[in-house]
Design a protein around this motif. Structure first.
Motif, short mmCIF file in Angstrom:
data_model
loop_
_atom_site.label_atom_id
_atom_site.label_comp_id
_atom_site.label_asym_id
_atom_site.label_seq_id
_atom_site.Cartn_x
_atom_site.Cartn_y
_atom_site.Cartn_z
N TYR A 84 12.11 8.56 -6.50
CA TYR A 84 12.44 7.61 -7.39
C TYR A 84 12.27 7.74 -8.92
CZ TYR A 84 13.90 5.19 -2.85
OH TYR A 84 14.36 4.93 -1.78
N HIS A 85 13.08 7.43 -9.79
CA HIS A 85 12.87 7.41 -10.93
C HIS A 85 11.68 6.31 -11.51
CE1 HIS A 85 13.50 8.18 -15.45
NE2 HIS A 85 13.62 6.84 -15.54
N GLY A 86 10.76 6.59 -12.18
CA GLY A 86 9.82 5.65 -12.49
C GLY A 86 8.63 5.47 -11.55
N MET A 87 8.94 6.27 -10.47
CA MET A 87 7.55 6.23 -9.46
C MET A 87 6.86 7.38 -9.55
SD MET A 87 6.01 4.55 -6.95
CE MET A 87 7.17 3.17 -6.82
N GLY A 88 5.77 7.70 -10.11
CA GLY A 88 4.89 8.71 -10.11
C GLY A 88 3.95 8.78 -9.10
N PRO A 89 3.40 9.94 -9.15
CA PRO A 89 2.22 10.09 -7.95
C PRO A 89 1.41 9.04 -7.90
CG PRO A 89 2.52 12.01 -9.23
CD PRO A 89 3.34 11.18 -10.03
N ALA A 90 0.86 8.43 -8.97
CA ALA A 90 -0.38 7.26 -8.87
C ALA A 90 0.51 5.89 -8.26
CB ALA A 90 -0.66 7.30 -10.26
N LYS A 91 1.52 5.58 -8.45
CA LYS A 91 2.16 4.39 -7.99
C LYS A 91 2.55 4.75 -6.76
CE LYS A 91 4.27 3.29 -12.48
NZ LYS A 91 5.59 3.19 -13.03
N ALA A 92 2.93 5.84 -6.20
CA ALA A 92 3.18 6.34 -4.86
C ALA A 92 2.05 6.31 -3.99
CB ALA A 92 3.73 7.77 -4.80
N ILE A 93 1.05 6.68 -4.46
CA ILE A 93 -0.45 6.74 -3.87
C ILE A 93 -0.77 5.22 -3.44
CG2 ILE A 93 -2.81 7.18 -4.09
CD1 ILE A 93 -2.20 9.82 -5.51
N ALA A 94 -0.56 4.49 -4.59
CA ALA A 94 -1.00 2.98 -4.47
C ALA A 94 -0.21 2.47 -3.30
CB ALA A 94 -0.58 2.30 -5.69
N ILE A 95 1.00 2.79 -3.18
CA ILE A 95 1.83 1.94 -2.19
C ILE A 95 1.34 2.53 -0.81
CG2 ILE A 95 4.16 2.00 -1.15
CD1 ILE A 95 5.29 1.56 -3.89
N VAL A 96 1.45 4.10 -0.85
CA VAL A 96 1.03 4.39 0.65
C VAL A 96 -0.29 3.94 1.01
CG1 VAL A 96 -0.04 6.71 1.68
CG2 VAL A 96 2.26 6.72 0.39
N ALA A 97 -1.69 3.73 0.00
CA ALA A 97 -2.75 3.13 0.36
C ALA A 97 -2.54 1.80 1.00
CB ALA A 97 -3.41 3.34 -0.86
N ALA A 98 -1.94 0.96 0.32
CA ALA A 98 -1.45 -0.38 0.80
C ALA A 98 -0.88 -0.57 2.05
CB ALA A 98 -0.64 -1.22 -0.23
N CYS A 99 0.00 0.32 2.54
CA CYS A 99 0.62 0.46 3.63
C CYS A 99 -0.40 0.85 4.75
CB CYS A 99 1.86 1.41 3.49
SG CYS A 99 3.30 0.82 3.00
N GLU A 100 -1.42 1.88 4.60
CA GLU A 100 -2.29 2.27 5.46
C GLU A 100 -3.19 0.96 5.74
OE1 GLU A 100 -4.50 4.17 8.21
OE2 GLU A 100 -2.32 4.31 7.54
N LEU A 101 -3.58 0.35 4.57
CA LEU A 101 -4.56 -0.85 4.81
C LEU A 101 -3.90 -1.94 5.75
CD1 LEU A 101 -6.04 -1.25 1.29
CD2 LEU A 101 -7.55 -0.87 3.34
N GLY A 102 -2.56 -1.99 5.61
CA GLY A 102 -1.81 -3.25 6.28
C GLY A 102 -1.82 -2.77 7.77
N ARG A 103 -1.79 -1.40 7.96
CA ARG A 103 -1.59 -1.06 9.48
C ARG A 103 -3.18 -1.14 9.84
NH1 ARG A 103 -3.50 2.79 12.24
NH2 ARG A 103 -4.63 3.77 10.69
N ARG A 104 -4.23 -0.72 9.34
CA ARG A 104 -5.39 -0.97 9.89
C ARG A 104 -5.97 -2.33 9.96
NH1 ARG A 104 -8.98 3.54 6.29
NH2 ARG A 104 -7.79 5.39 6.68
N ARG A 105 -5.36 -3.44 9.16
CA ARG A 105 -5.77 -4.71 9.44
C ARG A 105 -4.82 -5.19 10.72
NH1 ARG A 105 -3.09 -9.80 7.71
NH2 ARG A 105 -4.53 -11.29 7.37
N ARG A 106 -3.72 -4.65 11.04
CA ARG A 106 -2.84 -5.12 12.07
C ARG A 106 -3.62 -4.71 13.40
NH1 ARG A 106 1.62 -3.23 9.32
NH2 ARG A 106 1.64 -1.48 10.56
N GLU A 107 -4.21 -3.50 13.21
CA GLU A 107 -4.97 -3.11 14.43
C GLU A 107 -6.30 -4.03 14.57
OE1 GLU A 107 -4.58 -0.90 16.65
OE2 GLU A 107 -2.70 -0.41 15.46
N SER A 108 -6.91 -4.26 13.64
CA SER A 108 -7.92 -5.16 13.69
C SER A 108 -7.65 -6.71 14.30
CB SER A 108 -8.86 -5.46 12.39
OG SER A 108 -9.28 -4.03 11.55
#
Length: 233
Positions: A84-108
């Motif tokens: 996506y235009h405007g979505m660099g690696p740093a921004k993409a990593i932030a979203i992936v990390a947030a989604c993973e935290l959400g998944r781990r929170r759901r597991e907890s």
């Protein structure tokens, strides 16, 4: 005349040029995280958009491609997001990390979820939360079909004897959290006409949305009053 509405094509404004009440960060500080849309929360994570669109417009576009489903977003890889235009690696990593935290929170949460299938269980869970309040609060308990708690939310905090309750907010939270069972709690010595009216409105809303209204439990220091146990639901 050009429009000053954020996101319009005639007058595209950066987020820092929006009215303060429309900016995601300021909105979160003022109203809390639950008041923000998924796109606004993601916009805070990525920080900025591009010359073509604001961060909110960018995250709205990404979510639209995911059918506005956060689970689908969580399956996106970094390579998918940086396309996506405007979505660099740093921004993409932030979203992936947030989604993973959400998944781990759901597991907890899944491991900790209390079962609230009776008025006594609801009372034992809510009494420590409500016992020391000097004003009344109205809480909703969002559950699955097995009465396991998904989320507990205070939807209103008000006066000494009663608090204003917006049934639309309760129904919205049920939908956002995929709850199929709902219980509510408030604090008072005996059920008032206001309690009766709110209970009736919630029951109607649940019937329309095919959500099971398990109970309205009035929690006091000395015990509880259950609309379900009293045969009033």
């Amino acid at each position: 005349m050009t429009s000053n509405i954020p996101g319009t094509q005639k007058n595209k404004l950066n987020i820092n040029e929006w009215a303060e009440e429309d900016r995601p960060r300021e909105k979160l500080l003022r109203l809390g995280a639950t008041a923000l849309s998924d796109a606004e929360l993601l916009a805070i994570l990525i920080g900025s958009g591009s010359t073509r669109e604001s961060a909110v417009d960018l995250t709205r576009r990404i979510l639209s491609d995911c059918n506005n489903n956060l689970n689908m977003l969580g399956k996106k890889q970094i390579a998918d997001l940086v396309s996506y235009h405007g979505m660099g690696p740093a921004k993409a990593i932030a979203i992936v990390a947030a989604c993973e935290l959400g998944r781990r929170r759901r597991e907890s949460i899944r491991e900790e979820r209390p079962k609230l299938g009776s008025a006594t269980a609801i009372y034992n869970f809510m009494h420590p939360i409500l016992q020391d309040l000097d004003v009344e609060e109205f809480h909703v308990l969002l559950m699955n079909q097995q009465y396991n708690l998904i989320r507990e939310i205070c939807v209103s905090r008000g006066g000494i004897t009663e608090t204003a309750v917006d049934v639309r907010v309760i129904m919205r939270e049920c939908l956002f959290n995929n709850a199929t069972t709902l219980a509510v709690t408030s604090g008072n010595l005996t059920p008032s006409s206001h309690d009766d009216e709110v209970t009736s409105q919630i029951k109607k809303g649940c019937d329309m949305m095919r959500i099971y209204f398990a109970d309205h439990v009035i929690v006091t220091d000395g015990g509880y009053y259950s609309y379900r146990e009293e045969g009033r639901l």
